[in-house]
Design a protein around this motif. Sequence first.
Motif, PDB file in Angstrom:
ATOM      1  N   GLY A 127     -43.929 -21.455  10.569  1.00 19.98           N
ATOM      2  CA  GLY A 127     -44.216 -20.029  10.411  1.00 19.98           C
ATOM      3  C   GLY A 127     -45.441 -19.785   9.548  1.00 19.98           C
ATOM      4  O   GLY A 127     -46.246 -18.882   9.822  1.00 19.98           O
TER       5      GLY A 127
ATOM      6  N   GLY B  52     -40.038 -14.061  16.158  1.00 20.15           N
ATOM      7  CA  GLY B  52     -41.193 -13.295  15.710  1.00 20.15           C
ATOM      8  C   GLY B  52     -40.903 -11.799  15.658  1.00 20.15           C
ATOM      9  O   GLY B  52     -40.070 -11.274  16.399  1.00 20.15           O
TER      10      GLY B  52
ATOM     11  N   THR C 233     -42.505 -14.202  21.190  1.00 23.63           N
ATOM     12  CA  THR C 233     -42.903 -15.105  20.099  1.00 23.63           C
ATOM     13  C   THR C 233     -43.594 -16.348  20.651  1.00 23.63           C
ATOM     14  O   THR C 233     -44.506 -16.901  20.011  1.00 23.63           O
ATOM     15  CB  THR C 233     -41.660 -15.535  19.290  1.00 23.63           C
ATOM     16  OG1 THR C 233     -40.949 -14.374  18.843  1.00 23.63           O
ATOM     17  CG2 THR C 233     -42.036 -16.402  18.110  1.00 23.63           C
TER      18      THR C 233
ATOM     19  N   PRO D 231     -39.523 -20.662  16.397  1.00 32.55           N
ATOM     20  CA  PRO D 231     -40.766 -20.352  17.096  1.00 32.55           C
ATOM     21  C   PRO D 231     -40.537 -19.980  18.556  1.00 32.55           C
ATOM     22  O   PRO D 231     -41.473 -19.590  19.254  1.00 32.55           O
ATOM     23  CB  PRO D 231     -41.577 -21.653  16.987  1.00 32.55           C
ATOM     24  CG  PRO D 231     -40.592 -22.714  16.712  1.00 32.55           C
ATOM     25  CD  PRO D 231     -39.448 -22.081  15.990  1.00 32.55           C
TER      26      PRO D 231
ATOM     27  N   LEU E 263     -43.252 -14.727  11.412  1.00 34.15           N
ATOM     28  CA  LEU E 263     -42.286 -15.612  12.055  1.00 34.15           C
ATOM     29  C   LEU E 263     -41.470 -16.259  10.957  1.00 34.15           C
ATOM     30  O   LEU E 263     -41.976 -17.087  10.213  1.00 34.15           O
ATOM     31  CB  LEU E 263     -42.979 -16.676  12.908  1.00 34.15           C
ATOM     32  CG  LEU E 263     -42.036 -17.736  13.496  1.00 34.15           C
ATOM     33  CD1 LEU E 263     -40.991 -17.099  14.405  1.00 34.15           C
ATOM     34  CD2 LEU E 263     -42.813 -18.808  14.247  1.00 34.15           C
ATOM     35  N   ASP E 264     -40.218 -15.850  10.869  1.00 38.56           N
ATOM     36  CA  ASP E 264     -39.306 -16.414   9.878  1.00 38.56           C
ATOM     37  C   ASP E 264     -38.090 -16.917  10.634  1.00 38.56           C
ATOM     38  O   ASP E 264     -37.092 -16.205  10.789  1.00 38.56           O
ATOM     39  CB  ASP E 264     -38.909 -15.355   8.856  1.00 38.56           C
ATOM     40  CG  ASP E 264     -38.033 -15.919   7.744  1.00 38.56           C
ATOM     41  OD1 ASP E 264     -37.937 -17.152   7.635  1.00 38.56           O
ATOM     42  OD2 ASP E 264     -37.421 -15.115   7.004  1.00 38.56           O
TER      43      ASP E 264
END
Length: 278
Positions: free
Chosen positions: A123, A149, A45, A145, A141-142
């Motif tokens: 996100g 991802g 991610t 960061p 992306l929830d």
Amino acid sequence: MSLQSLALIDNWPVPTAAAAVVRADGTVLGAHGPGGQRFPLASVTKPLAAYAVLVAYEEGAVELDEPAGPTGSTVRHLLAHTSGLAFDEHRVTSAPGERRLYSNAGFEVLGDHVAKATEIPFGEYLRQAVLEPLGMSSTVLDGSPARDGVSSVDDLVRFAAEVQAPRLLDPRTVAEAMTVQFPGTKGVLPGYGHQNPNDWGLGFEIRDSKSPHWTGGSSSPRTFGHFGQSGTFLWVDPVAGVACVALTDRAFGPWAAEAWPVLTDSVLAELRNSPSGV
């Protein structure tokens, strides 16, 4: 061309694996496994998040050397894992620029900083700035960061092509991201122990002369990328002119430390020995 070496992933001790190799122009030289299946990326991610931060920098929303995170730290420190924040805690353990302290917390602070500057949740900013323009429709992306991802090999080859031949960013910005930040900084590479130096760019790990390492023995020192604890990796070798993505659904461990360099070296050898010159 179909790279026979990618079939090595069939021997990995994982339920599911997918991999692909892509050139800068987006040509997929080989792919194996379910390219459309979505996998948790874990720390893979971070390169996506870093790219979004660099878009925010080019848009003027943030500056690389503006304060962010602990006192004395900047956006650059956070991207390069030298802010002094601990691995997984929002706790300061050293002065900025002193050590390479790989930090999930640092990327979370970075996401919050960009979200505040742009007035867009991070996100969503990533989606607008990177994912949507590149056609990465399976990627989301929830959450953090640093590690939350989800993506597919089909999507990540688009990102890997972009990093090799930037369209969303000025090539000079990407070159800076692949340049060692705070040279000579020591630190631990997760899963591989202490490295001196532990070189890093802006959100991307730089191979240089690290040993042991998750890329191959034949990977050039200029190779950069990231791996994730969910059994995932993405590397770009500028000397070979290709990038490789591999996603699995088994956590990183000794199996990966053994299997990944073998795959990388096999891919690079097959490309070098190809009569078509790919």
